[in-house]
Design a protein around this motif. Structure first.
Motif, PDB file in Angstrom:
ATOM      1  N   ALA A 137     -20.441 -15.505 -19.591  1.00  0.00           N
ATOM      2  CA  ALA A 137     -20.006 -14.348 -20.376  1.00  0.00           C
ATOM      3  C   ALA A 137     -19.008 -13.482 -19.631  1.00  0.00           C
ATOM      4  N   GLU A 138     -19.013 -13.559 -18.299  1.00  0.00           N
ATOM      5  CA  GLU A 138     -18.287 -12.623 -17.434  1.00  0.00           C
ATOM      6  C   GLU A 138     -18.826 -11.221 -17.730  1.00  0.00           C
ATOM      7  N   ILE A 139     -17.970 -10.243 -18.036  1.00  0.00           N
ATOM      8  CA  ILE A 139     -18.460  -8.903 -18.381  1.00  0.00           C
ATOM      9  C   ILE A 139     -17.915  -8.538 -19.755  1.00  0.00           C
ATOM     10  N   VAL A 140     -18.842  -8.209 -20.671  1.00  0.00           N
ATOM     11  CA  VAL A 140     -18.442  -7.919 -22.046  1.00  0.00           C
ATOM     12  C   VAL A 140     -19.230  -6.711 -22.545  1.00  0.00           C
ATOM     13  N   GLY A 141     -18.520  -5.793 -23.185  1.00  0.00           N
ATOM     14  CA  GLY A 141     -19.142  -4.565 -23.649  1.00  0.00           C
ATOM     15  C   GLY A 141     -19.973  -4.748 -24.898  1.00  0.00           C
ATOM     16  N   ILE A 142     -20.937  -3.843 -25.084  1.00  0.00           N
ATOM     17  CA  ILE A 142     -21.793  -3.822 -26.261  1.00  0.00           C
ATOM     18  C   ILE A 142     -21.407  -2.610 -27.113  1.00  0.00           C
ATOM     19  N   HIS A 143     -21.161  -2.840 -28.386  1.00  0.00           N
ATOM     20  CA  HIS A 143     -20.773  -1.750 -29.295  1.00  0.00           C
ATOM     21  C   HIS A 143     -21.985  -1.138 -29.986  1.00  0.00           C
TER      22      HIS A 143
ATOM     23  N   ILE B 278     -26.447  -1.556 -30.735  1.00  0.00           N
ATOM     24  CA  ILE B 278     -27.774  -2.152 -30.566  1.00  0.00           C
ATOM     25  C   ILE B 278     -28.533  -1.865 -31.854  1.00  0.00           C
ATOM     26  N   ASP B 279     -28.868  -2.881 -32.615  1.00  0.00           N
ATOM     27  CA  ASP B 279     -29.477  -2.710 -33.939  1.00  0.00           C
ATOM     28  C   ASP B 279     -28.573  -1.788 -34.765  1.00  0.00           C
ATOM     29  N   ASP B 280     -29.077  -0.624 -35.147  1.00  0.00           N
ATOM     30  CA  ASP B 280     -28.288   0.289 -35.976  1.00  0.00           C
ATOM     31  C   ASP B 280     -27.692   1.442 -35.164  1.00  0.00           C
ATOM     32  N   VAL B 281     -27.816   1.369 -33.841  1.00  0.00           N
ATOM     33  CA  VAL B 281     -27.324   2.440 -32.970  1.00  0.00           C
ATOM     34  C   VAL B 281     -25.939   2.083 -32.445  1.00  0.00           C
TER      35      VAL B 281
ATOM     36  N   ALA C 189     -30.355 -14.107 -33.972  1.00  0.00           N
ATOM     37  CA  ALA C 189     -29.417 -12.979 -34.016  1.00  0.00           C
ATOM     38  C   ALA C 189     -28.207 -13.298 -34.884  1.00  0.00           C
ATOM     39  N   LYS C 190     -27.644 -14.469 -34.707  1.00  0.00           N
ATOM     40  CA  LYS C 190     -26.445 -14.844 -35.462  1.00  0.00           C
ATOM     41  C   LYS C 190     -26.753 -15.016 -36.951  1.00  0.00           C
ATOM     42  N   GLN C 191     -27.954 -15.515 -37.254  1.00  0.00           N
ATOM     43  CA  GLN C 191     -28.342 -15.644 -38.662  1.00  0.00           C
ATOM     44  C   GLN C 191     -28.478 -14.284 -39.337  1.00  0.00           C
ATOM     45  N   LYS C 192     -28.747 -13.253 -38.542  1.00  0.00           N
ATOM     46  CA  LYS C 192     -28.868 -11.892 -39.071  1.00  0.00           C
ATOM     47  C   LYS C 192     -27.538 -11.150 -39.079  1.00  0.00           C
ATOM     48  N   GLY C 193     -26.478 -11.802 -38.621  1.00  0.00           N
ATOM     49  CA  GLY C 193     -25.168 -11.179 -38.652  1.00  0.00           C
ATOM     50  C   GLY C 193     -24.753 -10.485 -37.375  1.00  0.00           C
ATOM     51  N   PHE C 194     -25.503 -10.677 -36.290  1.00  0.00           N
ATOM     52  CA  PHE C 194     -25.163 -10.079 -34.997  1.00  0.00           C
ATOM     53  C   PHE C 194     -24.412 -11.086 -34.134  1.00  0.00           C
ATOM     54  N   ASP C 195     -23.772 -10.564 -33.090  1.00  0.00           N
ATOM     55  CA  ASP C 195     -23.063 -11.438 -32.160  1.00  0.00           C
ATOM     56  C   ASP C 195     -24.001 -12.062 -31.136  1.00  0.00           C
ATOM     57  N   GLU C 196     -25.041 -11.317 -30.765  1.00  0.00           N
ATOM     58  CA  GLU C 196     -25.943 -11.807 -29.722  1.00  0.00           C
ATOM     59  C   GLU C 196     -27.256 -11.041 -29.777  1.00  0.00           C
TER      60      GLU C 196
ATOM     61  N   GLY D  83     -16.815 -14.078 -25.843  1.00  0.00           N
ATOM     62  CA  GLY D  83     -15.560 -13.504 -26.284  1.00  0.00           C
ATOM     63  C   GLY D  83     -15.191 -12.281 -25.471  1.00  0.00           C
ATOM     64  N   ASP D  84     -14.155 -11.573 -25.902  1.00  0.00           N
ATOM     65  CA  ASP D  84     -13.684 -10.418 -25.141  1.00  0.00           C
ATOM     66  C   ASP D  84     -13.723  -9.122 -25.947  1.00  0.00           C
ATOM     67  N   LYS D  85     -14.413  -9.131 -27.098  1.00  0.00           N
ATOM     68  CA  LYS D  85     -14.572  -7.920 -27.895  1.00  0.00           C
ATOM     69  C   LYS D  85     -15.980  -7.381 -27.719  1.00  0.00           C
ATOM     70  N   GLN D  86     -16.142  -6.061 -27.944  1.00  0.00           N
ATOM     71  CA  GLN D  86     -17.465  -5.469 -27.864  1.00  0.00           C
ATOM     72  C   GLN D  86     -18.388  -6.093 -28.911  1.00  0.00           C
ATOM     73  N   LEU D  87     -19.651  -6.209 -28.561  1.00  0.00           N
ATOM     74  CA  LEU D  87     -20.591  -7.001 -29.338  1.00  0.00           C
ATOM     75  C   LEU D  87     -21.535  -6.161 -30.188  1.00  0.00           C
ATOM     76  N   LYS D  88     -21.917  -6.737 -31.328  1.00  0.00           N
ATOM     77  CA  LYS D  88     -23.016  -6.223 -32.135  1.00  0.00           C
ATOM     78  C   LYS D  88     -24.273  -6.978 -31.697  1.00  0.00           C
ATOM     79  N   VAL D  89     -25.246  -6.245 -31.184  1.00  0.00           N
ATOM     80  CA  VAL D  89     -26.422  -6.862 -30.576  1.00  0.00           C
ATOM     81  C   VAL D  89     -27.685  -6.363 -31.274  1.00  0.00           C
ATOM     82  N   CYS D  90     -28.669  -7.242 -31.389  1.00  0.00           N
ATOM     83  CA  CYS D  90     -29.965  -6.835 -31.934  1.00  0.00           C
ATOM     84  C   CYS D  90     -31.060  -7.099 -30.910  1.00  0.00           C
TER      85      CYS D  90
END
Length: 296
Positions: free
Chosen positions: A253-259, A261-264, A169-176, A130-137
């Motif tokens: 993915a091209e280039i996509v920002g990360i919003h 990392i875990d709770d940070v 990750a997706k089962q835990k509610g993260f994007d990636e 996608g093109d939105k910043q990601l929630k990552v774990c």
């Protein structure tokens, strides 16, 4: 997602055949053991025509992956490039994702195959993450130990590891997910490399425990052109979480920002980040709006 219809053509062992009618043998190592090599390549509609970005580099990596696996690669790369463009033309594709796959003929043993096939298919596919910043774990799964396989090869079987991490990750509610390596340092996402930003510099994990991404190399080249310092080094989880920002990069993915990392939460605004600059520069490059390729 539907990848083909009744009229879609694929390239299979020198011929164009309908995807719906193509067949494979059920007794091959690729199906049973994951012994296959593939690439992910993108075509873009530019003002000059449809261009496949860094197509030769991708096919050279496919050849190298096969060599590392002792899989025969009896094809001429220039001919494969020609047939890839023909495939796009026959399917009337302008912006497309292209998937070449080299797989083994019937062989149920645990030694490298003597005979192989090649398939090339293509479909329309938006940016993978996608093109939105990601929630990552940070994933509980690690990248394979480089002493257990060739991590620099794009091997089908490696992606079981990616599927496990991404699904978790997706089962835990993260994007990636973000996977660590055997030393508990940052490695990469299931299908992308990572860069972090700190004090006006970019950092990315050193080669050795990660896939040597072609988009990763392009970002480094763009940094040199734009006079942005980029450092390849082992990156700890603490360094990752104390960074100013971060982004994933890859052909799909091209280039996509990360919003997060875990709770940070990364406090830096994406629009002010080097990652956003790289995102714009990369898009301009692949669309041939700015001819960075003359330089890099």
């Amino acid at each position: 997602m539907k990848y083909y219809n009744s009229s879609t053509l694929i390239y299979l062992n020198g011929k164009f055949v309908k995807a719906a009618e193509a067949k494979t043998d059920l007794y091959g190592q690729s199906l049973h053991y994951g012994l296959a090599a593939f690439e992910g390549i993108r075509a873009y509609k530019t003002h000059n025509a449809t261009r496949v970005f860094k197509i030769k580099e991708h096919y050279k990596r496919l050849q190298r992956s096969c060599e590392l696996l002792n899989i025969p690669f009896p094809w001429d790369i220039n001919e494969l490039i020609k047939q890839t463009y023909r495939l796009l033309e026959l399917n009337n594709l302008k912006d497309a994702y292209i998937r070449p796959l080299v797989y083994s003929e019937p062989n149920m043993s645990l030694v490298a195959p003597q005979a192989v096939s090649i398939m090339i298919c293509a479909w329309e596919w938006a940016s993978y993450l996608g093109d939105k910043q990601l929630k990552v774990c940070v994933s509980p799964f690690q990248r394979p130990n480089p002493k257990s396989t060739f991590v620099e090869a794009k091997i089908s079987g490696h992606y079981v590891n990616s599927i496990l991490a991404s699904t978790d990750a997706k089962q835990k509610g993260f994007d990636e997910a973000l996977l660590l390596d055997m030393d508990e340092n940052v490695a990469e996402a299931p299908g992308a490399n990572i860069f972090i930003e700190k004090n006006g510099k970019l950092y990315t994990p050193s080669l050795g425990n990660i896939l040597a991404g072609i988009t990763r190399a392009t970002v480094i080249e763009l940094c040199h052109v734009l006079d942005i310092e980029v450092i390849e080094k082992p990156i700890s989880v603490a360094e990752l979480k104390s960074a100013d920002g971060a982004f994933f990069c890859g052909t799909a993915a091209e280039i996509v920002g990360i919003h997060t990392i875990d709770d940070v939460v990364y406090r830096q605004r994406w629009s002010d980040s080097i990652g956003a600059t790289m995102q714009r520069a990369y898009k301009n490059l692949v669309l041939e709006k700015v001819n960075y390729e003359v330089i890099i």
